[in-house]
Design a protein around this motif. Structure first.
Motif, PDB file in Angstrom:
ATOM      1  N   GLY A 159       0.819  -1.201   0.000  1.00 53.24           N
ATOM      2  CA  GLY A 159       0.000   0.000   0.000  1.00 53.24           C
ATOM      3  C   GLY A 159       0.851   1.249   0.000  1.00 53.24           C
ATOM      4  N   THR A 160       0.223   2.384  -0.281  1.00 55.72           N
ATOM      5  CA  THR A 160       0.975   3.627  -0.422  1.00 55.72           C
ATOM      6  C   THR A 160       1.578   4.105   0.892  1.00 55.72           C
ATOM      7  N   GLU A 161       0.907   3.896   2.008  1.00 54.49           N
ATOM      8  CA  GLU A 161       1.458   4.343   3.290  1.00 54.49           C
ATOM      9  C   GLU A 161       2.738   3.594   3.623  1.00 54.49           C
ATOM     10  N   GLU A 162       2.738   2.290   3.393  1.00 52.51           N
ATOM     11  CA  GLU A 162       3.928   1.485   3.654  1.00 52.51           C
ATOM     12  C   GLU A 162       5.093   1.934   2.775  1.00 52.51           C
ATOM     13  N   ILE A 163       4.819   2.165   1.490  1.00 52.26           N
ATOM     14  CA  ILE A 163       5.870   2.594   0.571  1.00 52.26           C
ATOM     15  C   ILE A 163       6.462   3.927   1.008  1.00 52.26           C
ATOM     16  N   ALA A 164       5.605   4.892   1.311  1.00 55.96           N
ATOM     17  CA  ALA A 164       6.079   6.230   1.681  1.00 55.96           C
ATOM     18  C   ALA A 164       6.966   6.169   2.912  1.00 55.96           C
ATOM     19  N   ARG A 165       6.536   5.451   3.916  1.00 57.67           N
ATOM     20  CA  ARG A 165       7.282   5.378   5.181  1.00 57.67           C
ATOM     21  C   ARG A 165       8.616   4.643   5.000  1.00 57.67           C
ATOM     22  N   LYS A 166       8.574   3.468   4.377  1.00 63.62           N
ATOM     23  CA  LYS A 166       9.775   2.653   4.255  1.00 63.62           C
ATOM     24  C   LYS A 166      10.790   3.258   3.290  1.00 63.62           C
ATOM     25  N   ASN A 167      10.340   3.780   2.168  1.00 68.62           N
ATOM     26  CA  ASN A 167      11.285   4.305   1.183  1.00 68.62           C
ATOM     27  C   ASN A 167      11.989   5.565   1.675  1.00 68.62           C
ATOM     28  N   ALA A 168      11.248   6.461   2.308  1.00 70.27           N
ATOM     29  CA  ALA A 168      11.876   7.679   2.829  1.00 70.27           C
ATOM     30  C   ALA A 168      12.970   7.322   3.829  1.00 70.27           C
ATOM     31  N   ALA A 169      12.669   6.392   4.730  1.00 65.96           N
ATOM     32  CA  ALA A 169      13.658   5.976   5.722  1.00 65.96           C
ATOM     33  C   ALA A 169      14.843   5.271   5.075  1.00 65.96           C
ATOM     34  N   ALA A 170      14.583   4.455   4.044  1.00 69.70           N
ATOM     35  CA  ALA A 170      15.656   3.712   3.384  1.00 69.70           C
ATOM     36  C   ALA A 170      16.629   4.631   2.659  1.00 69.70           C
ATOM     37  N   TRP A 171      16.123   5.683   2.022  1.00 71.98           N
ATOM     38  CA  TRP A 171      17.013   6.623   1.354  1.00 71.98           C
ATOM     39  C   TRP A 171      17.930   7.315   2.346  1.00 71.98           C
ATOM     40  N   VAL A 172      17.388   7.750   3.465  1.00 68.62           N
ATOM     41  CA  VAL A 172      18.218   8.442   4.460  1.00 68.62           C
ATOM     42  C   VAL A 172      19.226   7.482   5.085  1.00 68.62           C
ATOM     43  N   THR A 227      12.129  12.442   1.040  1.00 66.66           N
ATOM     44  CA  THR A 227      10.671  12.469   0.988  1.00 66.66           C
ATOM     45  C   THR A 227      10.220  11.489  -0.085  1.00 66.66           C
ATOM     46  N   THR A 228       9.246  10.651   0.258  1.00 72.70           N
ATOM     47  CA  THR A 228       8.672   9.715  -0.711  1.00 72.70           C
ATOM     48  C   THR A 228       7.163   9.914  -0.799  1.00 72.70           C
ATOM     49  N   PHE A 229       6.683  10.018  -2.029  1.00 71.30           N
ATOM     50  CA  PHE A 229       5.258  10.097  -2.325  1.00 71.30           C
ATOM     51  C   PHE A 229       4.882   8.813  -3.054  1.00 71.30           C
ATOM     52  N   ALA A 230       3.951   8.063  -2.504  1.00 76.98           N
ATOM     53  CA  ALA A 230       3.515   6.796  -3.101  1.00 76.98           C
ATOM     54  C   ALA A 230       2.080   6.930  -3.569  1.00 76.98           C
ATOM     55  N   PHE A 231       1.781   6.326  -4.729  1.00 77.88           N
ATOM     56  CA  PHE A 231       0.475   6.542  -5.333  1.00 77.88           C
ATOM     57  C   PHE A 231       0.163   5.410  -6.295  1.00 77.88           C
ATOM     58  N   GLU A 232      -1.063   5.376  -6.772  1.00 74.24           N
ATOM     59  CA  GLU A 232      -1.464   4.432  -7.809  1.00 74.24           C
ATOM     60  C   GLU A 232      -1.361   5.105  -9.166  1.00 74.24           C
ATOM     61  N   THR A 233      -0.830   4.377 -10.149  1.00 74.42           N
ATOM     62  CA  THR A 233      -0.777   4.901 -11.507  1.00 74.42           C
ATOM     63  C   THR A 233      -2.162   4.808 -12.132  1.00 74.42           C
ATOM     64  N   ASP A 246      -2.995   2.919 -14.331  1.00 72.65           N
ATOM     65  CA  ASP A 246      -3.285   1.503 -14.554  1.00 72.65           C
ATOM     66  C   ASP A 246      -3.653   0.768 -13.267  1.00 72.65           C
ATOM     67  N   GLY A 247      -3.588   1.476 -12.145  1.00 72.73           N
ATOM     68  CA  GLY A 247      -3.885   0.836 -10.873  1.00 72.73           C
ATOM     69  C   GLY A 247      -2.684   0.191 -10.214  1.00 72.73           C
ATOM     70  N   ASP A 248      -1.488   0.359 -10.796  1.00 71.87           N
ATOM     71  CA  ASP A 248      -0.268  -0.160 -10.186  1.00 71.87           C
ATOM     72  C   ASP A 248       0.272   0.845  -9.176  1.00 71.87           C
ATOM     73  N   LEU A 249       1.090   0.365  -8.240  1.00 69.58           N
ATOM     74  CA  LEU A 249       1.690   1.245  -7.251  1.00 69.58           C
ATOM     75  C   LEU A 249       3.024   1.781  -7.760  1.00 69.58           C
ATOM     76  N   ALA A 250       3.314   3.031  -7.439  1.00 69.77           N
ATOM     77  CA  ALA A 250       4.553   3.674  -7.854  1.00 69.77           C
ATOM     78  C   ALA A 250       4.964   4.670  -6.785  1.00 69.77           C
ATOM     79  N   SER A 251       6.197   5.156  -6.897  1.00 70.81           N
ATOM     80  CA  SER A 251       6.672   6.142  -5.930  1.00 70.81           C
ATOM     81  C   SER A 251       7.510   7.209  -6.618  1.00 70.81           C
ATOM     82  N   TRP A 252       7.491   8.378  -6.038  1.00 74.14           N
ATOM     83  CA  TRP A 252       8.414   9.463  -6.366  1.00 74.14           C
ATOM     84  C   TRP A 252       9.204   9.749  -5.098  1.00 74.14           C
ATOM     85  N   SER A 253      10.527   9.865  -5.215  1.00 72.57           N
ATOM     86  CA  SER A 253      11.345  10.125  -4.035  1.00 72.57           C
ATOM     87  C   SER A 253      12.353  11.229  -4.292  1.00 72.57           C
TER      88      SER A 253
END
Length: 288
Positions: free
Chosen positions: A178-191, A242-248, A250-257
């Motif tokens: 889900g988008t919340e999981e992606i946003a939280r985990k990816n932002a932390a992983a980059w840092v 900062t990570t923004f997670a969203f649905e494309t 097509d309904g797929d999940l993606a992120s901008w970081s």
């Protein structure tokens, strides 16, 4: 800290980086790896600062190899959309430039001082001591700010490593829940990967919140920062992401970081990060 950005190959051969791999593997200071992927290959040889790595197809989130295009176009044609011209997307912010990931059908704008990389370009972070260099998080088709912002011999091999001030890009998130999981985990992983490792306790992540871009894409956003990272050389600084997670479409999940140095004179202001994020949008396929 991070190795500098490197140019993609001009041919189908793997690009070779000056000096070859550091002795003993990644080296203590090599945190962010930049690779140029030849999209047409089934098994793609890519060059990293640690030497030549072989990345195979699979889950986009775990292995930055080429994936099948998932681009999706809005219903309106490019001619009806002032942000998309015959030669590609136009910036929505005056004086800025467009960064496009054609595989995802996503674009965003950055200030003119940023340098967009090729759509085949992949940036990722991995554990310093991981012999397989498995990505913790990645972005494709990024834009980079001040590629040679700082230089230091982080791995003590006698050669200077140039590191960028900041970068931003997008990534397909196949397999995420889900988008919340992606946003939280990816932002932390980059840092953690680019600035704080091996000290995970130096990274803090704010609450995940809802966000909608100017084009109407809704999703989840989170920001992480580090504080008190170890200072082995002048390029070791605290960072933020900062990570923004969203649905494309097509309904797929993606992120901008976004990731970048923090608490430095040249730090990218949080307001600029949010302004870049607000420009994230779908772009039509050129074939349509």
């Amino acid at each position: 800290m991070w190795p500098g950005q490197q140019p993609p190959a001009d041919t189908g051969h793997s690009p070779v980086f000056p000096g070859g791999p550091p002795p003993g593997g990644r080296g203590g200071g090599s945190r962010t790896t930049v690779v140029a992927v030849v999209a047409a290959a089934v098994v793609v040889a890519v060059a990293a600062v640690t030497g030549t790595v072989l990345l195979r197809g699979g889950d986009d989130r775990a292995d930055p190899a080429p994936t099948a295009p998932t681009a999706s176009a809005p219903s309106a044609s490019a001619a009806d959309d002032p942000a998309n011209g015959a030669e590609g997307p136009r910036p929505t912010v005056a004086g800025w430039r467009v960064v496009t990931n054609p595989d995802l059908g996503i674009a965003f704008d950055v200030p003119d001082s940023w340098v967009p990389k090729a759509p085949t370009w992949v940036t990722y972070v991995a554990e310093n001591d991981d012999p397989d260099d498995k990505p913790l998080v990645a972005m494709r088709a990024p834009a980079v700010l001040q590629e040679e912002w700082c230089a230091a011999d982080s791995d003590r091999d006698g050669r200077l490593d140039h590191v960028p001030l900041a970068g931003a890009g997008t990534w397909g998130e196949d397999g995420a829940r889900g988008t919340e999981e992606i946003a939280r985990k990816n932002a932390a992983a980059w840092v953690y990967g680019a600035f704080a490792q091996p000290a995970r306790d130096k990274v803090t992540t704010g609450p995940v919140s809802s966000f909608t871009t100017s084009s109407g894409i809704a999703g989840s956003v989170a920001t992480s920062r580090s504080s008190g990272v170890g200072k082995r050389d002048k390029c070791d600084v605290d960072g933020k992401a900062t990570t923004f997670a969203f649905e494309t479409a097509d309904g797929d999940l993606a992120s901008w970081s976004f990731y970048g140095a923090a608490d430095v004179a040249d730090e990218v202001p949080d307001g600029t990060v949010r302004k870049i994020l607000s420009t994230v949008r779908y772009v039509p396929d050129k074939g349509q």
